[in-house]
Design a protein around this motif. Sequence first.
Motif, mmCIF file in Angstrom:
data_model
loop_
_atom_site.group_PDB
_atom_site.id
_atom_site.type_symbol
_atom_site.label_atom_id
_atom_site.label_comp_id
_atom_site.label_asym_id
_atom_site.label_seq_id
_atom_site.Cartn_x
_atom_site.Cartn_y
_atom_site.Cartn_z
ATOM 1 N N GLU A 145 0.830 -1.206 0.000
ATOM 2 C CA GLU A 145 0.000 0.000 0.000
ATOM 3 C C GLU A 145 0.868 1.261 0.000
ATOM 4 O OE1 GLU A 145 -3.167 2.646 0.072
ATOM 5 O OE2 GLU A 145 -3.083 0.528 -0.497
ATOM 6 N N MET A 146 1.949 1.261 0.791
ATOM 7 C CA MET A 146 2.851 2.415 0.814
ATOM 8 C C MET A 146 3.518 2.607 -0.549
ATOM 9 S SD MET A 146 4.693 2.519 4.529
ATOM 10 C CE MET A 146 4.768 0.811 4.990
ATOM 11 N N ARG A 147 3.910 1.517 -1.184
ATOM 12 C CA ARG A 147 4.527 1.612 -2.514
ATOM 13 C C ARG A 147 3.543 2.185 -3.526
ATOM 14 N NH1 ARG A 147 7.700 -4.154 -2.676
ATOM 15 N NH2 ARG A 147 9.533 -3.451 -1.528
ATOM 16 N N ARG A 148 2.296 1.706 -3.471
ATOM 17 C CA ARG A 148 1.278 2.195 -4.394
ATOM 18 C C ARG A 148 1.038 3.686 -4.186
ATOM 19 N NH1 ARG A 148 -3.560 3.736 -4.366
ATOM 20 N NH2 ARG A 148 -3.958 3.217 -2.206
ATOM 21 N N THR A 149 0.905 4.093 -2.917
ATOM 22 C CA THR A 149 0.680 5.503 -2.594
ATOM 23 C C THR A 149 1.863 6.352 -3.026
ATOM 24 O OG1 THR A 149 -0.626 4.821 -0.687
ATOM 25 C CG2 THR A 149 0.097 7.090 -0.728
ATOM 26 N N HIS A 150 3.078 5.861 -2.786
ATOM 27 C CA HIS A 150 4.282 6.588 -3.174
ATOM 28 C C HIS A 150 4.334 6.779 -4.684
ATOM 29 C CE1 HIS A 150 8.546 7.047 -4.251
ATOM 30 N NE2 HIS A 150 8.596 7.794 -3.157
ATOM 31 N N LYS A 151 3.992 5.725 -5.424
ATOM 32 C CA LYS A 151 4.023 5.799 -6.884
ATOM 33 C C LYS A 151 3.010 6.831 -7.385
ATOM 34 C CE LYS A 151 3.992 2.877 -10.960
ATOM 35 N NZ LYS A 151 3.871 1.518 -11.478
ATOM 36 N N GLU A 152 1.816 6.846 -6.798
ATOM 37 C CA GLU A 152 0.797 7.822 -7.190
ATOM 38 C C GLU A 152 1.275 9.248 -6.911
ATOM 39 O OE1 GLU A 152 -2.785 6.872 -5.106
ATOM 40 O OE2 GLU A 152 -3.123 5.026 -6.236
ATOM 41 N N MET A 153 1.881 9.450 -5.734
ATOM 42 C CA MET A 153 2.355 10.784 -5.374
ATOM 43 C C MET A 153 3.507 11.213 -6.278
ATOM 44 S SD MET A 153 2.129 10.545 -1.224
ATOM 45 C CE MET A 153 2.878 12.127 -0.955
ATOM 46 N N ALA A 154 4.386 10.281 -6.625
ATOM 47 C CA ALA A 154 5.508 10.608 -7.499
ATOM 48 C C ALA A 154 5.015 11.002 -8.884
ATOM 49 C CB ALA A 154 6.463 9.421 -7.589
ATOM 50 N N GLN A 155 4.009 10.303 -9.379
ATOM 51 C CA GLN A 155 3.456 10.628 -10.691
ATOM 52 C C GLN A 155 2.729 11.974 -10.669
ATOM 53 O OE1 GLN A 155 1.148 7.132 -11.539
ATOM 54 N NE2 GLN A 155 2.886 6.050 -12.451
ATOM 55 N N ALA A 156 2.130 12.314 -9.525
ATOM 56 C CA ALA A 156 1.427 13.590 -9.403
ATOM 57 C C ALA A 156 2.388 14.743 -9.149
ATOM 58 C CB ALA A 156 0.399 13.509 -8.269
ATOM 59 N N GLY A 157 3.637 14.434 -8.819
ATOM 60 C CA GLY A 157 4.634 15.475 -8.573
ATOM 61 C C GLY A 157 4.507 16.132 -7.213
ATOM 62 N N THR A 158 3.945 15.423 -6.245
ATOM 63 C CA THR A 158 3.743 16.015 -4.922
ATOM 64 C C THR A 158 4.789 15.590 -3.901
ATOM 65 O OG1 THR A 158 2.230 14.211 -4.343
ATOM 66 C CG2 THR A 158 1.249 16.235 -5.221
ATOM 67 N N ILE A 159 5.776 14.808 -4.303
ATOM 68 C CA ILE A 159 6.788 14.348 -3.350
ATOM 69 C C ILE A 159 7.958 15.317 -3.351
ATOM 70 C CG2 ILE A 159 8.507 12.565 -2.872
ATOM 71 C CD1 ILE A 159 6.552 10.514 -3.818
ATOM 72 N N GLU A 160 8.344 15.745 -2.164
ATOM 73 C CA GLU A 160 9.530 16.574 -2.003
ATOM 74 C C GLU A 160 10.376 15.959 -0.901
ATOM 75 O OE1 GLU A 160 8.810 20.684 -1.329
ATOM 76 O OE2 GLU A 160 7.351 20.810 -2.949
ATOM 77 N N THR A 161 11.618 15.659 -1.199
ATOM 78 C CA THR A 161 12.497 15.130 -0.167
ATOM 79 C C THR A 161 13.116 16.293 0.586
ATOM 80 O OG1 THR A 161 14.264 14.979 -1.783
ATOM 81 C CG2 THR A 161 13.011 12.982 -1.366
ATOM 82 N N PRO A 162 13.474 16.081 1.847
ATOM 83 C CA PRO A 162 13.967 17.205 2.649
ATOM 84 C C PRO A 162 15.330 17.702 2.203
ATOM 85 C CG PRO A 162 14.036 15.160 3.886
ATOM 86 C CD PRO A 162 13.357 14.858 2.605
ATOM 87 N N PRO A 163 15.572 18.991 2.374
ATOM 88 C CA PRO A 163 16.867 19.562 2.008
ATOM 89 C C PRO A 163 17.918 19.307 3.077
ATOM 90 C CG PRO A 163 15.436 21.256 2.847
ATOM 91 C CD PRO A 163 14.622 19.990 2.799
#
Length: 153
Positions: free
Chosen positions: A67-85
């Motif tokens: 489920e986490m992988r699926r959610t992560h993939k959806e967020m990555a495709q939507a461009g909403t993932i930002e890793t911390p600086p």
Amino acid sequence: MPSKIIYPEHYTLEDQAMYDDLLSRGDTMIGKKLSPNESFLLDLAAKITINQMKGINSGFSDEEIAEMRRTHKEMAQAGTIETPPESFYNGLIKLSDGTVFDHPLSKPAEYYYEQNQKAPEEDKNEDDVILENDADNYLVEQMDKMAIPVNVD
């Protein structure tokens, strides 16, 4: 990577060497200089690899991981993932207006416990309190204006 690497407390010298080796191998495999946002992923992957090798389980079931992988993939495709600086590693929060302050979770619970155990200051400034009969009290004036006279016969 951060300028000063802070290893988890339970890491032995061998674990630290393995961590450094995994990071250098990751850099080599990618073949280009990584931004701080991308190097965070290498850091995370190295720590996960070491934990798996030591038999430390995350506690998540296979279904939860899927489920986490699926959610992560959806967020990555939507461009909403930002890793911390880089500031993430130093326990800092930086707001969009440029304000920087310590992240509250970067301090141990004991610190906050000690802060809450201190007695309140005795020399409280009395100027902070506006009395009802104070001529400068705007709210009292406004309430007096709104008062409706009542005829009591």
